[in-house]
Design a protein around this motif. Structure first.
Motif, mmCIF file in Angstrom:
data_model
loop_
_atom_site.group_PDB
_atom_site.id
_atom_site.type_symbol
_atom_site.label_atom_id
_atom_site.label_comp_id
_atom_site.label_asym_id
_atom_site.label_seq_id
_atom_site.Cartn_x
_atom_site.Cartn_y
_atom_site.Cartn_z
ATOM 1 N N UNK A 47 0.841 -1.207 0.000
ATOM 2 C CA UNK A 47 0.000 0.000 0.000
ATOM 3 C C UNK A 47 0.871 1.251 0.000
ATOM 4 N N UNK A 48 1.928 1.222 0.830
ATOM 5 C CA UNK A 48 2.862 2.352 0.833
ATOM 6 C C UNK A 48 3.554 2.523 -0.496
ATOM 7 N N UNK A 49 3.856 1.395 -1.148
ATOM 8 C CA UNK A 49 4.517 1.453 -2.455
ATOM 9 C C UNK A 49 3.629 2.115 -3.502
ATOM 10 N N UNK A 50 2.344 1.770 -3.490
ATOM 11 C CA UNK A 50 1.428 2.403 -4.446
ATOM 12 C C UNK A 50 1.308 3.906 -4.169
ATOM 13 N N UNK A 78 12.784 7.500 -9.581
ATOM 14 C CA UNK A 78 13.289 7.548 -8.204
ATOM 15 C C UNK A 78 12.303 6.877 -7.252
ATOM 16 N N UNK A 79 11.020 7.208 -7.396
ATOM 17 C CA UNK A 79 10.029 6.638 -6.489
ATOM 18 C C UNK A 79 9.813 5.157 -6.759
ATOM 19 N N UNK A 80 9.964 4.731 -7.995
ATOM 20 C CA UNK A 80 9.883 3.298 -8.297
ATOM 21 C C UNK A 80 11.052 2.553 -7.651
ATOM 22 N N UNK A 81 12.225 3.193 -7.625
ATOM 23 C CA UNK A 81 13.380 2.578 -6.964
ATOM 24 C C UNK A 81 13.152 2.487 -5.456
ATOM 25 N N UNK A 82 12.534 3.515 -4.884
ATOM 26 C CA UNK A 82 12.204 3.477 -3.458
ATOM 27 C C UNK A 82 11.253 2.320 -3.150
ATOM 28 N N UNK A 160 5.977 -2.351 -12.051
ATOM 29 C CA UNK A 160 6.055 -2.459 -10.592
ATOM 30 C C UNK A 160 4.787 -3.093 -10.034
ATOM 31 N N UNK A 161 3.626 -2.607 -10.483
ATOM 32 C CA UNK A 161 2.355 -3.136 -9.982
ATOM 33 C C UNK A 161 2.187 -4.596 -10.397
ATOM 34 N N UNK A 162 2.580 -4.919 -11.619
ATOM 35 C CA UNK A 162 2.487 -6.312 -12.082
ATOM 36 C C UNK A 162 3.299 -7.248 -11.197
ATOM 37 N N UNK A 163 4.548 -6.881 -10.930
ATOM 38 C CA UNK A 163 5.404 -7.732 -10.116
ATOM 39 C C UNK A 163 4.917 -7.796 -8.675
ATOM 40 N N UNK A 164 4.441 -6.674 -8.156
ATOM 41 C CA UNK A 164 3.894 -6.668 -6.798
ATOM 42 C C UNK A 164 2.686 -7.586 -6.682
ATOM 43 N N UNK A 165 1.772 -7.449 -7.634
ATOM 44 C CA UNK A 165 0.556 -8.276 -7.590
ATOM 45 C C UNK A 165 0.878 -9.758 -7.770
ATOM 46 N N UNK A 166 1.816 -10.044 -8.671
ATOM 47 C CA UNK A 166 2.234 -11.436 -8.866
ATOM 48 C C UNK A 166 2.840 -11.981 -7.579
ATOM 49 N N UNK A 167 3.722 -11.182 -6.970
ATOM 50 C CA UNK A 167 4.326 -11.592 -5.710
ATOM 51 C C UNK A 167 3.298 -11.776 -4.608
ATOM 52 N N UNK A 168 2.289 -10.894 -4.592
ATOM 53 C CA UNK A 168 1.240 -10.991 -3.574
ATOM 54 C C UNK A 168 0.445 -12.279 -3.735
ATOM 55 N N UNK A 169 0.100 -12.618 -4.979
ATOM 56 C CA UNK A 169 -0.671 -13.842 -5.215
ATOM 57 C C UNK A 169 0.119 -15.088 -4.846
ATOM 58 N N UNK A 206 12.043 -7.723 -5.166
ATOM 59 C CA UNK A 206 12.647 -6.417 -4.882
ATOM 60 C C UNK A 206 13.951 -6.242 -5.651
ATOM 61 N N UNK A 207 14.750 -7.303 -5.740
ATOM 62 C CA UNK A 207 16.018 -7.229 -6.472
ATOM 63 C C UNK A 207 15.771 -6.997 -7.962
ATOM 64 N N UNK A 208 14.768 -7.702 -8.521
ATOM 65 C CA UNK A 208 14.427 -7.511 -9.938
ATOM 66 C C UNK A 208 13.982 -6.071 -10.184
ATOM 67 N N UNK A 209 13.109 -5.550 -9.322
ATOM 68 C CA UNK A 209 12.646 -4.171 -9.463
ATOM 69 C C UNK A 209 13.795 -3.186 -9.347
ATOM 70 N N UNK A 210 14.680 -3.414 -8.381
ATOM 71 C CA UNK A 210 15.808 -2.504 -8.179
ATOM 72 C C UNK A 210 16.706 -2.467 -9.405
ATOM 73 N N UNK A 211 16.961 -3.645 -9.998
ATOM 74 C CA UNK A 211 17.826 -3.713 -11.182
ATOM 75 C C UNK A 211 17.220 -2.960 -12.358
#
Length: 321
Positions: A47-50, A78-82, A160-169, A206-211
């Motif tokens: 939620x904070x990420x969104x 920058x915010x996507x990296x955060x 970002x949202x795709x990976x987050x949602x996939x990770x959440x599921x 998180x590592x994939x997103x950061x890269x």
């Protein structure tokens, strides 16, 4: 934000995660399940990420200033990296710690219907959010595979949202498995193992997103298709005879800088060259509308000079492709 679809997917994910976070935490209070605690923190972090993605989109719309003459488009990167940092530290590391503690000091799950009911509800809500993100991504990804879309997308929000949602599921399925095995065997260690797996999953995402966001922050060139369109648009065959070399750089998801050295005829006047440059800029913007900052340097073509002007990868756009 680039597309209303990006914002729609973020808002859908935010609404789902807030509701799920509350439900998971209530289930943790009634059952004592560490998987539920890890999942509630995971949803709270999401939620904070969104919220960070929405804030980045808002800040990126600020007008350019003398101190930042190319604007604030990279705020979104920058915010996507955060987001990747939050997902790693708050979500992943907490889940690993909680899983470790549960394995070493397991407790029986109480009121099993709470975690099971909430997990089923959460899977339904996350599926809706994931479906929204997929639908909005399909509208812009064209013929790219999902892996290519995540790696090549210049707007970071949807990947970002795709990976987050996939990770959440996947995390919810792991949590359900951990809780289920703990209930079937009467051994709370399985709940801890499920929690540990959730933490590892979140850290990998998180590592994939950061890269990927790091690459955007460093500055990526235009996509292959846009580079080809620009190359075709520059040369008119009259005054501009060829493209000597070119560099492109994304100043933001919807703003592209184009810098190129172009060959002009040696007998053209300064006025004719200036007009040719103006016309070339118009053609580039017509071909690639996000090419908003264009610098064209006229020159007399020399094969030796052109070779020296290339980067080590020997590619006109600097992509190495």
């Amino acid at each position: 934000m680039s597309a209303s679809g990006g914002t729609k997917a973020i808002v859908a994910a935010l609404a789902a995660n807030l509701a799920i976070a509350v439900a998971k935490f209530v289930a943790y209070l009634f059952s004592g399940s560490s998987s539920m605690l890890a999942e509630s923190v995971h949803s709270l972090a999401d939620s904070g990420n969104q919220g960070l993605l929405l804030l980045g989109g808002k800040k990126a719309k600020r007008e350019a200033t003398p101190q930042h003459p190319f604007g604030y488009g990279r705020e979104r990167y920058i915010y996507a990296f955060l987001v990747s940092i939050v997902l790693f530290s708050v979500g992943g590391m907490f889940a690993i710690y909680e899983g470790y503690e549960k394995i070493h000091d397991p407790h029986e799950i109480e009121a099993w219907y709470w975690p099971v009911g909430v997990l089923v509800f959460a899977i339904i809500a996350e599926t809706f959010s994931f479906r929204t993100a997929i639908k909005e991504s399909n509208a812009i990804r064209g013929g790219l595979t999902w892996t290519q879309f995540v790696r090549r997308a210049k707007a970071p929000e949807l990947p970002v949202v795709l990976l987050e949602d996939l990770g959440a599921l996947v995390g919810l399925i792991l949590a359900l498995g951990g809780v289920g095995l703990a209930l079937l065997t009467g051994n709370g260690v399985w709940d801890g193992i499920g929690t540990l797996c959730i933490g590892i999953l979140l850290i990998v995402i998180a590592i994939v997103l950061a890269a990927e966001t790091k690459s955007l922050l460093l500055g990526e060139s235009a996509g292959v298709e846009d580079v080809k369109k620009i190359e075709d648009a520059v040369v008119d065959g009259a005054t501009v005879t060829r493209l000597i070399h070119m560099r492109t750089l994304h100043l933001g998801p919807e703003e592209l800088l184009v810098a190129a050295k172009i060959a002009v005829r040696h007998d053209e006047s300064a006025t004719e060259v200036a007009r040719a440059i103006d016309a070339a800029e118009e053609r580039i913007r017509a071909a690639v509308p996000i090419a908003r900052v264009i610098y064209l340097e006229p020159d007399i073509y020399s094969a030796t000079a052109a070779s020296n002007g290339q980067n080590p990868a020997k590619t006109p756009d600097g992509t190495g492709h």
